[in-house]
Design an enzyme around this catalytic site. Structure first.
Site, PDB file in Angstrom:
ATOM      1  N   GLU A   1      -1.498  -2.628   3.578  1.00 32.31           N
ATOM      2  CA  GLU A   1      -1.491  -3.186   2.228  1.00 32.31           C
ATOM      3  C   GLU A   1      -1.211  -4.683   2.202  1.00 32.31           C
ATOM      4  O   GLU A   1      -0.917  -5.248   1.153  1.00 32.31           O
ATOM      5  CB  GLU A   1      -0.496  -2.425   1.356  1.00 32.31           C
ATOM      6  CG  GLU A   1      -0.901  -0.958   1.196  1.00 32.31           C
ATOM      7  CD  GLU A   1      -0.035  -0.185   0.234  1.00 32.31           C
ATOM      8  OE1 GLU A   1       0.954  -0.765  -0.271  1.00 32.31           O
ATOM      9  OE2 GLU A   1      -0.332   0.990  -0.027  1.00 32.31           O
TER      10      GLU A   1
ATOM     11  N   LYS B   1       0.875  -1.888  -8.981  1.00 30.42           N
ATOM     12  CA  LYS B   1       1.048  -2.033  -7.534  1.00 30.42           C
ATOM     13  C   LYS B   1      -0.329  -2.268  -6.930  1.00 30.42           C
ATOM     14  O   LYS B   1      -1.199  -1.415  -7.046  1.00 30.42           O
ATOM     15  CB  LYS B   1       1.650  -0.765  -6.916  1.00 30.42           C
ATOM     16  CG  LYS B   1       3.129  -0.588  -7.120  1.00 30.42           C
ATOM     17  CD  LYS B   1       3.607   0.704  -6.465  1.00 30.42           C
ATOM     18  CE  LYS B   1       3.371   0.713  -4.967  1.00 30.42           C
ATOM     19  NZ  LYS B   1       3.868   1.962  -4.327  1.00 30.42           N
TER      20      LYS B   1
ATOM     21  N   GLN C   1       8.381   3.078   3.373  1.00 35.51           N
ATOM     22  CA  GLN C   1       6.984   2.661   3.453  1.00 35.51           C
ATOM     23  C   GLN C   1       6.709   1.290   2.852  1.00 35.51           C
ATOM     24  O   GLN C   1       5.864   0.557   3.351  1.00 35.51           O
ATOM     25  CB  GLN C   1       6.115   3.701   2.748  1.00 35.51           C
ATOM     26  CG  GLN C   1       4.628   3.543   2.962  1.00 35.51           C
ATOM     27  CD  GLN C   1       3.907   4.847   2.708  1.00 35.51           C
ATOM     28  OE1 GLN C   1       3.818   5.698   3.576  1.00 35.51           O
ATOM     29  NE2 GLN C   1       3.408   5.014   1.501  1.00 35.51           N
TER      30      GLN C   1
ATOM     31  N   LYS D   1      -2.435   6.898  -9.999  1.00 32.75           N
ATOM     32  CA  LYS D   1      -3.506   6.635  -9.035  1.00 32.75           C
ATOM     33  C   LYS D   1      -4.724   7.464  -9.445  1.00 32.75           C
ATOM     34  O   LYS D   1      -4.705   8.687  -9.287  1.00 32.75           O
ATOM     35  CB  LYS D   1      -3.075   7.019  -7.622  1.00 32.75           C
ATOM     36  CG  LYS D   1      -1.930   6.190  -7.061  1.00 32.75           C
ATOM     37  CD  LYS D   1      -1.494   6.733  -5.702  1.00 32.75           C
ATOM     38  CE  LYS D   1      -0.421   5.859  -5.066  1.00 32.75           C
ATOM     39  NZ  LYS D   1       0.071   6.452  -3.788  1.00 32.75           N
TER      40      LYS D   1
ATOM     41  N   ASP E   1       9.453   1.807  -1.957  1.00 32.70           N
ATOM     42  CA  ASP E   1       8.737   3.084  -1.911  1.00 32.70           C
ATOM     43  C   ASP E   1       9.183   3.756  -0.627  1.00 32.70           C
ATOM     44  O   ASP E   1       8.779   3.363   0.467  1.00 32.70           O
ATOM     45  CB  ASP E   1       7.222   2.887  -1.917  1.00 32.70           C
ATOM     46  CG  ASP E   1       6.465   4.212  -1.766  1.00 32.70           C
ATOM     47  OD1 ASP E   1       7.118   5.278  -1.757  1.00 32.70           O
ATOM     48  OD2 ASP E   1       5.226   4.179  -1.647  1.00 32.70           O
TER      49      ASP E   1
ATOM     50  N   GLU F   1      10.621   4.363  -5.557  1.00 32.74           N
ATOM     51  CA  GLU F   1       9.534   5.347  -5.640  1.00 32.74           C
ATOM     52  C   GLU F   1       9.718   6.416  -4.565  1.00 32.74           C
ATOM     53  O   GLU F   1      10.076   6.096  -3.426  1.00 32.74           O
ATOM     54  CB  GLU F   1       8.199   4.625  -5.454  1.00 32.74           C
ATOM     55  CG  GLU F   1       6.976   5.513  -5.472  1.00 32.74           C
ATOM     56  CD  GLU F   1       5.714   4.729  -5.175  1.00 32.74           C
ATOM     57  OE1 GLU F   1       4.776   5.309  -4.604  1.00 32.74           O
ATOM     58  OE2 GLU F   1       5.676   3.520  -5.503  1.00 32.74           O
TER      59      GLU F   1
ATOM     60  N   ARG G   1      -4.489   2.169  -3.487  1.00 36.31           N
ATOM     61  CA  ARG G   1      -4.226   3.035  -2.333  1.00 36.31           C
ATOM     62  C   ARG G   1      -4.237   2.165  -1.078  1.00 36.31           C
ATOM     63  O   ARG G   1      -4.690   1.023  -1.089  1.00 36.31           O
ATOM     64  CB  ARG G   1      -5.271   4.146  -2.197  1.00 36.31           C
ATOM     65  CG  ARG G   1      -5.390   5.107  -3.365  1.00 36.31           C
ATOM     66  CD  ARG G   1      -4.084   5.742  -3.795  1.00 36.31           C
ATOM     67  NE  ARG G   1      -3.421   6.564  -2.794  1.00 36.31           N
ATOM     68  CZ  ARG G   1      -3.438   7.903  -2.756  1.00 36.31           C
ATOM     69  NH1 ARG G   1      -4.134   8.574  -3.669  1.00 36.31           N
ATOM     70  NH2 ARG G   1      -2.746   8.574  -1.853  1.00 36.31           N
ATOM     71  N   SER G   2      -3.742   2.729   0.014  1.00 37.57           N
ATOM     72  CA  SER G   2      -3.702   1.947   1.251  1.00 37.57           C
ATOM     73  C   SER G   2      -5.099   1.643   1.768  1.00 37.57           C
ATOM     74  O   SER G   2      -5.337   0.612   2.394  1.00 37.57           O
ATOM     75  CB  SER G   2      -2.887   2.673   2.315  1.00 37.57           C
ATOM     76  OG  SER G   2      -3.406   3.965   2.548  1.00 37.57           O
TER      77      SER G   2
END
Length: 424
Positions: free
Chosen positions: A207, A386, A165, A335, A244, A283, A364-365
């Site tokens: 992202e 991140k 990802q 998160k 990730d 990740e 988050r995306s």
């Protein structure tokens, strides 16, 4: 100062960076001072995350509306909190958890509860005329985090066929956050030129990273190495790589395989990549349900690189404690919307840190212009963050906030990478 209490709470449906509805929340005090927060949303989510409440009305936003969550803020949470001290974050969060009454916040919605929780903290900080990071963290909050910059998107964040990802860079030799951002931006623009020269797409994913059609994960890593070197940096010394995998997205729960491969095969693939490339963080290398696979991965690579649990832990202290007891991973992704309150987020960070696990504050995306996570990373001295690539304004907003915080703190600011396996 006389008592400053919650006077009103407003909420509305807004859009996130993917064009889907999310919540805006405003907590107003009896002095007229207020705090605002916008709630993020994920595409790749852990099965044990707190519930993000959606309306499920197919006639509005394909069922993704959040009008019920808005109503829950104004009709349930406001009456429960009205008149309480704006400074009593722990009590306010506990009241909201009790009002929901479920283990995963499915009644009122973690999106409704988190919006109020974050806006409340901002209202308190504004009342004291302090920045949020200083209000939450106190005088010792002076560590600027090393960013993990997602330059190539795949998996559920793009439609390019890449299995993993996120393919990230970490500017580990930077002397400051501001310089780390510069290094990342220079590699980003260099990568864009390389993609153009190879006639590959420079369109970006959720992202902000590029999402070219590539044949393999290795090809993506090769592109990052080429961009790092062409930008004038040394791979592994100036800038390291991070992944990730989001392995749950290609895990078959029936036969417990990863695109047809066993957990041992998946660990072997990751080990081989670490042998070939300057990777110091992975990740979600295994699926969240594959505890045996995680044990093997931790035994194999846990003394070489940072192994981050995201779906594995979902910012839940009980799951973090369970994972620590089993020796799974060595770092935790944080998160806030996975758990739903600021208090529980802080507790997850405290637990992980006291047990020797690194923590990484994460976006988050589906993001907004809200920059709260930048302040949280500094407030809790996580040492890593991140927040996407070096494009798309909802990502850049967080970097710009971190630059401003570094300037505000001044000479006492410390740029510190909390990854113990960093070679810088």
């Amino acid at each position: 100062m006389f008592d400053v209490v919650i006077s009103d709470i407003e909420a509305r449906e807004i859009l996130d960076s993917r064009g889907y509805p999310t919540l805006y929340v405003k907590v107003i005090t009896n002095t007229g001072i207020f705090g605002e927060a916008c709630v993020p949303s994920g595409a790749s989510t852990g099965i044990k995350e707190a519930l993000e409440l959606r309306d499920q009305d197919p006639k509005r936003y394909q069922g993704k509306g959040v009008l019920q969550a808005v109503a829950n803020v104004e009709k349930v949470l406001l009456p429960a909190l009205q008149g309480f001290s704006v400074f009593d974050q722990i009590t306010a969060d506990a009241i909201m958890i009790d009002a929901d009454g479920t283990s995963n916040k499915e009644k009122l919605g973690a999106n409704a509860i988190l919006g109020v929780s974050l806006a409340l903290a901002k209202a308190a900080a504004a009342t004291l005329e302090r920045p949020l990071y200083r209000y939450l963290g106190g005088a010792f909050s002076h560590v600027l985090p090393c960013p993990m910059m997602n330059l190539i998107n795949g998996g559920m964040h793009a439609t390019n066929g890449l299995q993993f990802q996120e393919f990230m860079i970490r500017p580990i030799s930077a002397p400051s956050l501001t310089e780390a951002v510069r290094m990342g931006a220079e590699v980003f623009h260099t990568l864009k030129k390389i993609l153009q020269n190879r006639q590959l797409s420079t369109g970006v994913g959720d992202e902000g990273g590029f999402a070219p059609q590539l044949a393999s994960n290795s090809e993506a890593l090769d592109l990052l190495l080429a961009a790092i070197e062409k930008a004038g940096f040394i791979p592994g010394e100036d800038i390291s790589l991070a992944l990730d995998c989001a392995a749950s997205s290609f895990y078959n729960t029936q036969d417990k395989t990863y695109d047809g491969k066993s957990a041992a095969d998946q660990v072997a693939v990751l080990t081989e990549l670490c042998d070939r490339y300057p990777i110091d963080s992975i990740e979600d290398g295994l699926a969240e349900e594959d505890f045996e696979g995680w044990k093997l991965l931790s035994e194999t690579l846990g003394d070489r690189i940072q192994l981050v649990g995201d779906d594995l832990f979902v910012t839940n202290s009980a799951l973090i404690a369970e994972g620590i007891a089993q020796g799974l991973a060595n770092a935790v992704l944080i998160k806030p919307n996975q758990i739903g309150t600021l208090t529980e987020t802080a507790e997850a960070i405290r637990l992980a840190t006291t047990q020797g696990y690194a923590t990484i504050l994460s976006h988050r995306s589906g993001e907004t212009e809200d920059t709260t996570i930048a302040d949280l990373a500094v407030a809790f001295n996580t040492g890593q963050i991140k927040t996407g690539s070096l494009s798309r304004s909802e990502r850049i907003a967080k970097y710009n906030r971190l630059i401003a915080i570094e300037e505000e703190i001044g000479p006492e600011a410390v740029f510190q990478d909390s990854n113990p396996f960093s070679k810088a």
